[in-house]
Motif scaffolding. Structure first.
Motif, PDB file in Angstrom:
ATOM      1  N   MET B  77       0.835  -1.211   0.000  1.00  0.00           N
ATOM      2  CA  MET B  77       0.000   0.000   0.000  1.00  0.00           C
ATOM      3  C   MET B  77       0.864   1.254   0.000  1.00  0.00           C
ATOM      4  O   MET B  77       1.905   1.303   0.649  1.00  0.00           O
ATOM      5  N   PHE B  79       0.526   5.500   0.513  1.00  0.00           N
ATOM      6  CA  PHE B  79      -0.383   6.477   1.097  1.00  0.00           C
ATOM      7  C   PHE B  79      -0.158   7.867   0.516  1.00  0.00           C
ATOM      8  O   PHE B  79       0.898   8.182  -0.031  1.00  0.00           O
ATOM      9  N   LEU B  84       7.691   7.940   4.455  1.00  0.00           N
ATOM     10  CA  LEU B  84       9.021   7.318   4.462  1.00  0.00           C
ATOM     11  C   LEU B  84       9.580   7.398   5.872  1.00  0.00           C
ATOM     12  O   LEU B  84       9.166   8.241   6.673  1.00  0.00           O
ATOM     13  N   LEU B  96      14.637  -2.088   4.212  1.00  0.00           N
ATOM     14  CA  LEU B  96      14.324  -2.453   5.606  1.00  0.00           C
ATOM     15  C   LEU B  96      13.408  -3.678   5.741  1.00  0.00           C
ATOM     16  O   LEU B  96      13.773  -4.663   6.395  1.00  0.00           O
ATOM     17  N   ALA B  97      12.236  -3.601   5.119  1.00  0.00           N
ATOM     18  CA  ALA B  97      11.274  -4.699   5.322  1.00  0.00           C
ATOM     19  C   ALA B  97      11.763  -6.044   4.755  1.00  0.00           C
ATOM     20  O   ALA B  97      11.674  -7.056   5.448  1.00  0.00           O
ATOM     21  N   ARG B 140       7.819   8.387  -4.945  1.00  0.00           N
ATOM     22  CA  ARG B 140       8.356   7.333  -5.808  1.00  0.00           C
ATOM     23  C   ARG B 140       9.178   6.336  -4.992  1.00  0.00           C
ATOM     24  O   ARG B 140       9.148   5.136  -5.256  1.00  0.00           O
ATOM     25  N   ARG B 145       9.553   1.149  -2.167  1.00  0.00           N
ATOM     26  CA  ARG B 145       9.605   0.444  -0.880  1.00  0.00           C
ATOM     27  C   ARG B 145       8.509  -0.623  -0.798  1.00  0.00           C
ATOM     28  O   ARG B 145       8.746  -1.740  -0.336  1.00  0.00           O
ATOM     29  N   ALA B 146       7.308  -0.263  -1.285  1.00  0.00           N
ATOM     30  CA  ALA B 146       6.215  -1.240  -1.263  1.00  0.00           C
ATOM     31  C   ALA B 146       6.500  -2.382  -2.238  1.00  0.00           C
ATOM     32  O   ALA B 146       6.270  -3.550  -1.936  1.00  0.00           O
ATOM     33  N   MET B 149       8.668  -5.670  -1.447  1.00  0.00           N
ATOM     34  CA  MET B 149       8.134  -6.856  -0.790  1.00  0.00           C
ATOM     35  C   MET B 149       7.454  -7.790  -1.797  1.00  0.00           C
ATOM     36  O   MET B 149       6.747  -8.719  -1.412  1.00  0.00           O
TER      37      MET B 149
END
Ligand SMILES: Nc1ncnc2c1ncn2[C@@H]1O[C@H](COP(=O)(O)OP(=O)(O)OP(=O)(O)O)[C@@H](O)[C@H]1O
Ligand SMILES: [Mg+2]
Lengths: 246, 238
Positions: B77, B79, B84, B96-97, B140, B145-146, B149
């Motif tokens: 997702m 937003f 960030l 990170l994730a 961006r 980042r999304a 995953m």
């Protein structure tokens, strides 16, 4: 002039004596441990204050109200004199550590809470959508940012603790103050003994302040990265753009 | 791919989502539009597993998304507010994730992050911190980042409405690229031009219910004076 030099020598002798060195170490030990415990307990209290369970809220708020409302000296004397009536007998050091840490936690709770709550809801939400659990979000998103806000006031608390630690002298802990007083009562040389103690306090404060500044600079990642970029630019001799839009 | 059944959600006793039913198939590009307060963001947050629901359910590839974190781990997702992590560089935000949630090999994560940075055209900003980036650049990075995953479904909640007009283009282009690569997407937006270009299904929400659910191609053939028609003509006035 001769009198002055005599005092300088006297102070120097006290400062370098084994008893004063041990006393300085005692003061430092109590300050460090009490602050450390205060931070740890303050962290738990902050979590309690921020919890969605009202029982925990009330418990944390009650604690803070209680310990902020009573003079530290009273808490200290209570632990030292009243607890033995319940069969709990503690050393001067233990009493001082407990009283100072419990009191400090009440102040640290508010500092830590405001640090933790400065991290936006949006970031926590983003972390959760990325699959992080509560602990991972705390550890990798909230804490690194909160620490930057918590360190400066904690440094001040720490310096405050150094001075408050002198209260431990009333329960027989051989800190700088009690050592100076005992040395003076033997020789009636209050000036040299107290000045020796004062110099230790001032030197410690100066060292803590330097350390605090160093940590704060280390933690400012953006400034650090800008410094690095400037350095790279300076090295390559190009006055290139480093932060304009693409 | 994702199925929403009889979903009801209220805040402080006020029903925000009223019996929402929606099924989205793999490869669909769904655009949700509707007036402010109609529950679009709430619906998306529910689909991302960020909100608890009062009744009804959401399943992703047949599994209840509220049951375990794993069941919703392939839903990404983005937003309105980018969100960030300000203490991490662009590259670190992306890494990170995958590092801590998936515990992937450092090298694999690094390579993917670089690929994604390239894809959102921000390679030269990889070591910059969010506050050193413009809003469009931050958004961006948030998309990258999304994507890091490896989601199968991406939800975008008004990804450009916090941006200056001159930056919306660069963000919409990046989303357009993601869509072109076959990602299943749900986008809440007021950018109708963009909605028509990338969307193949338009959902109109009002007052917590799905009022219209039409193929994008049919948008022009709507009966006059329907609620959606009125909403669209209002949008055009601004
Ligand atoms: N966390 C919350 N607590 C209480 N009420 C909320 C919360 N989130 C949303 N609401 C309410 O729910 C309703 C729907 O909000 P939502 O954000 O889903 O609308 P929206 O369609 O996304 O609107 P917008 O176009 O303005 O973004 C609003 O009336 C809002 O005030
Ligand atoms: Mg919204």
């Amino acid at each position: 002039m001769e009198g002055f030099l005599e005092h300088v020598n006297g102070v120097f002798d006290y400062m370098t004596s084994q008893t004063f060195a041990a006393a300085a170490a005692n003061t430092l030990k109590l300050t460090l441990l009490a602050q450390l415990l205060g931070v740890a307990l303050g962290f738990l209290l902050a979590l309690g204050k921020m919890s969605k369970w009202s029982v925990l809220n009330s418990a944390a708020n009650g604690y803070i109200w209680f310990f902020r409302g009573i003079p530290v000296l009273v808490q200290l004397i209570f632990v030292f004199n009243a607890l033995p009536q319940f069969g709990i007998r503690l050393s001067g050091f233990e009493c001082a550590l407990i009283a100072l840490a419990l009191n400090e936690a009440a102040y640290m709770a508010e500092i830590i809470r405001s640090g933790l709550s400065a991290v936006s809801k949006g970031q926590k939400r983003a972390a959760h959508v990325l699959g992080m659990n509560n602990w991972q979000t705390m550890r990798h998103v909230v804490l690194p940012q909160a620490v930057r806000l918590i360190v400066p006031p904690t440094g001040n608390q720490f310096i405050g603790m150094l001075k408050t630690s002198a209260m431990a002298s009333v329960v027989g802990y051989m800190d700088l103050l009690l050592t100076a007083q005992q040395a003076a009562s033997a020789t009636f040389n209050y000036v040299d003994t107290l000045i020796a103690a004062v110099i230790y306090y001032l030197v410690f404060t100066a060292l803590f302040t330097l350390l605090q500044g160093y940590i704060e600079r280390k933690m400012d990642v953006v400034k650090a990265s800008e410094r690095k970029q400037k350095l790279l630019i300076a090295k390559s001799g190009i006055s290139g753009e480093s932060r304009s839009a693409a | 791919m994702i199925k929403i059944e009889a979903l009801t959600k209220s805040y402080h006793g006020r029903e925000i989502l009223k019996n929402v039913n929606l099924e989205i198939k793999e490869g669909e590009r769904v655009v949700i539009i509707g007036p402010s307060g109609s529950g679009k963001s709430t619906l998306l947050r529910c689909m991302a597993g960020l909100e608890s629901v009062d009744s009804g359910g959401i399943s992703f590839e047949g599994k209840d998304i509220f049951a375990t974190r794993k069941n919703r781990s392939e839903i990404g997702m983005v937003f309105q507010s980018f969100d960030l992590f300000p203490h991490l560089s662009a590259m670190e935000n992306i890494m990170l994730a995958p590092n801590i949630v998936r515990k992937e090999k450092e090298q694999a994560v690094r390579e993917r992050a670089l690929r994604l940075l390239d894809r959102v055209h921000l390679m030269e900003h990889k070591d910059h911190y969010p506050e050193q980036l413009s809003g469009g650049q931050q958004q961006r990075i948030a998309i990258a980042r999304a994507l890091a995953m490896n989601p199968k479904l991406m939800l975008f909640d008004e990804p450009t409405s916090a941006l200056d007009p001159e930056m919306t283009g660069e963000v919409l282009d990046v989303i357009g690229d993601v869509v072109k690569d076959g990602m299943t997407v749900v986008i809440v937006t007021h950018e109708m031009g963009f909605a028509r270009r990338v969307g193949d299904r338009i959902i109109f929400m009002d007052g917590g219910i799905v009022v219209e659910d039409v193929p994008a191609a049919k948008l022009a053939e709507l009966p006059k004076h329907s609620r959606l028609d009125q909403f669209l003509s209002q949008l055009n006035h601004f």
